[in-house]
Design a protein around this motif. Structure first.
Motif, PDB file in Angstrom:
ATOM      1  N   UNK A  71      10.231  31.907   2.150  1.00 20.45           N
ATOM      2  CA  UNK A  71       9.665  32.866   3.100  1.00 20.45           C
ATOM      3  C   UNK A  71       9.655  32.325   4.515  1.00 20.45           C
ATOM      4  N   UNK A  72       9.716  31.011   4.668  1.00 14.16           N
ATOM      5  CA  UNK A  72       9.832  30.437   6.009  1.00 14.16           C
ATOM      6  C   UNK A  72      11.115  30.901   6.680  1.00 14.16           C
ATOM      7  N   UNK A  73      12.149  31.130   5.894  1.00 12.96           N
ATOM      8  CA  UNK A  73      13.450  31.482   6.451  1.00 12.96           C
ATOM      9  C   UNK A  73      13.705  32.949   6.671  1.00 12.96           C
ATOM     10  N   UNK A  74      12.748  33.821   6.309  1.00 11.18           N
ATOM     11  CA  UNK A  74      13.005  35.260   6.442  1.00 11.18           C
ATOM     12  C   UNK A  74      12.543  35.783   7.800  1.00 11.18           C
ATOM     13  N   UNK A  75      13.005  36.982   8.116  1.00 13.92           N
ATOM     14  CA  UNK A  75      12.581  37.701   9.326  1.00 13.92           C
ATOM     15  C   UNK A  75      12.035  39.066   8.896  1.00 13.92           C
ATOM     16  N   UNK A  76      11.116  39.595   9.681  1.00 12.74           N
ATOM     17  CA  UNK A  76      10.653  40.949   9.435  1.00 12.74           C
ATOM     18  C   UNK A  76       9.416  41.074   8.583  1.00 12.74           C
ATOM     19  N   UNK A  77       8.764  39.964   8.241  1.00 15.40           N
ATOM     20  CA  UNK A  77       7.510  40.053   7.497  1.00 15.40           C
ATOM     21  C   UNK A  77       6.383  40.450   8.448  1.00 15.40           C
ATOM     22  N   UNK A  78       5.410  41.180   7.924  1.00 11.96           N
ATOM     23  CA  UNK A  78       4.245  41.520   8.723  1.00 11.96           C
ATOM     24  C   UNK A  78       3.215  40.416   8.707  1.00 11.96           C
ATOM     25  N   UNK A  79       3.055  39.748   7.570  1.00 16.11           N
ATOM     26  CA  UNK A  79       2.134  38.628   7.420  1.00 16.11           C
ATOM     27  C   UNK A  79       2.675  37.741   6.316  1.00 16.11           C
ATOM     28  N   UNK A  80       2.538  36.433   6.487  1.00 15.99           N
ATOM     29  CA  UNK A  80       3.005  35.460   5.512  1.00 15.99           C
ATOM     30  C   UNK A  80       1.817  34.842   4.799  1.00 15.99           C
ATOM     31  N   UNK A  81       1.943  34.669   3.486  1.00 11.35           N
ATOM     32  CA  UNK A  81       0.925  33.975   2.711  1.00 11.35           C
ATOM     33  C   UNK A  81       1.608  32.813   1.989  1.00 11.35           C
ATOM     34  N   UNK A  82       1.159  31.601   2.285  1.00 12.96           N
ATOM     35  CA  UNK A  82       1.685  30.403   1.639  1.00 12.96           C
ATOM     36  C   UNK A  82       0.678  29.957   0.587  1.00 12.96           C
ATOM     37  N   UNK A  83       1.041  30.081  -0.680  1.00  9.26           N
ATOM     38  CA  UNK A  83       0.164  29.729  -1.779  1.00  9.26           C
ATOM     39  C   UNK A  83       0.605  28.384  -2.357  1.00  9.26           C
ATOM     40  N   UNK A  84      -0.138  27.311  -2.002  1.00  4.24           N
ATOM     41  CA  UNK A  84       0.251  25.960  -2.418  1.00  4.24           C
ATOM     42  C   UNK A  84       1.749  25.767  -2.177  1.00  4.24           C
ATOM     43  N   UNK A  85       2.181  26.122  -0.974  1.00  5.31           N
ATOM     44  CA  UNK A  85       3.608  26.282  -0.700  1.00  5.31           C
ATOM     45  C   UNK A  85       4.060  25.402   0.462  1.00  5.31           C
ATOM     46  N   UNK A  86       5.373  25.250   0.565  1.00 11.88           N
ATOM     47  CA  UNK A  86       5.962  24.411   1.602  1.00 11.88           C
ATOM     48  C   UNK A  86       6.174  25.197   2.893  1.00 11.88           C
ATOM     49  N   UNK A  87       5.700  24.624   3.996  1.00 12.13           N
ATOM     50  CA  UNK A  87       5.842  25.220   5.330  1.00 12.13           C
ATOM     51  C   UNK A  87       6.713  24.270   6.145  1.00 12.13           C
ATOM     52  N   UNK A  88       8.000  24.547   6.193  1.00 13.27           N
ATOM     53  CA  UNK A  88       8.957  23.629   6.805  1.00 13.27           C
ATOM     54  C   UNK A  88       9.105  23.880   8.290  1.00 13.27           C
TER      55      UNK A  88
END
Length: 237
Positions: A71-88
């Motif tokens: 999801x870090x690499x996508x465009x066009x999201x309204x809000x991002x939720x990182x659940x125990x996830x990698x934020x590069x």
């Protein structure tokens, strides 16, 4: 209709989000859960991007574990939720950010075709610790082999620099060190901490549903690439 896109992690399938998706759909939320396992981070990202592009309004997009790199690499999201996830950030992959814990590494077994899979008994403890035993067994039964190299993929775009985001630290996680999670969470606009293991969508789906409904009800969805100011590297210009 409000839409949510749920993005699973390595070894997982869309079906792992079944308990969350069912509850959201009953409440009137459109839910899409794309299949990854496309062979690379770039291919997985393209699959999720296609789902986002098919929607009339920017969705809330949740990524779990490796799904955070996606999801870090996508465009066009309204809000991002990182659940125990990698934020590069620029030049970073899930692997070089810290990757799997020693416990998760110990659960991984190589297959003859170059893929890897997880020892079922170890996966139950590491991925689904704290989940009721029947649910943990169900989730382990869904796990599939993983192609090599996805965790070493580097996102080409860094959506969290432009889009509002929420990070959920899973404080009892045995798969991704909570200390690493808190470090990555500092890149997001909002941080929550849950006393759960790595996969609350299995053992405590109402937690995940409640968060997503809160975000939708609070109208936190924003137009893509607006509303968040970040320090932007040259790769994002």
């Amino acid at each position: 209709m409000a839409a949510v896109v749920l993005v699973h992690g390595l070894y997982h399938r869309p079906e792992h989000f079944a308990l969350v998706a069912e509850r959201l759909r009953i409440a009137g939320t459109e839910v899409l859960v794309p299949e990854l396992h496309r062979g690379s981070l770039s291919a997985d990202t393209a699959a999720v991007q296609a789902v986002i592009d098919s929607l009339p309004e920017p969705p809330t997009v949740l990524g779990h574990s490796y799904g955070g790199s996606v999801i870090t690499g996508v465009r066009g999201a309204g809000h991002l939720v990182y659940l125990a996830a990698f934020v590069s950030d620029a030049g970073e992959s899930a692997a070089n950010l810290g990757g799997a814990s020693l416990q998760l590494q110990d659960a991984i077994k190589p297959e003859s075709d170059g893929s890897t899979s997880l020892h079922p008994d170890r996966a139950a403890d590491v991925l689904y610790g704290g989940c009721p035993e029947p649910l943990a067994a169900w989730a382990v039964g869904l796990l599939r082999a993983q192609a090599p190299g996805c965790g070493r993929g580097i996102p080409e775009h860094h959506s969290w620099k432009h889009t509002s985001s929420t990070y959920i630290v899973c404080a009892q996680d045995l798969a991704i060190d909570p200390v690493l999670q808190r470090k990555m969470a500092s890149r997001c606009t909002d941080v929550r901490e849950w006393q759960t293991g790595h996969s609350p969508f299995v053992g405590q789906p109402d937690l995940v549903v409640g968060l997503l409904q809160e975000l939708l009800a609070a109208n936190t969805l924003r137009r893509p690439d607006e509303g968040v100011t970040r320090c932007v590297g040259t790769g994002d210009l």
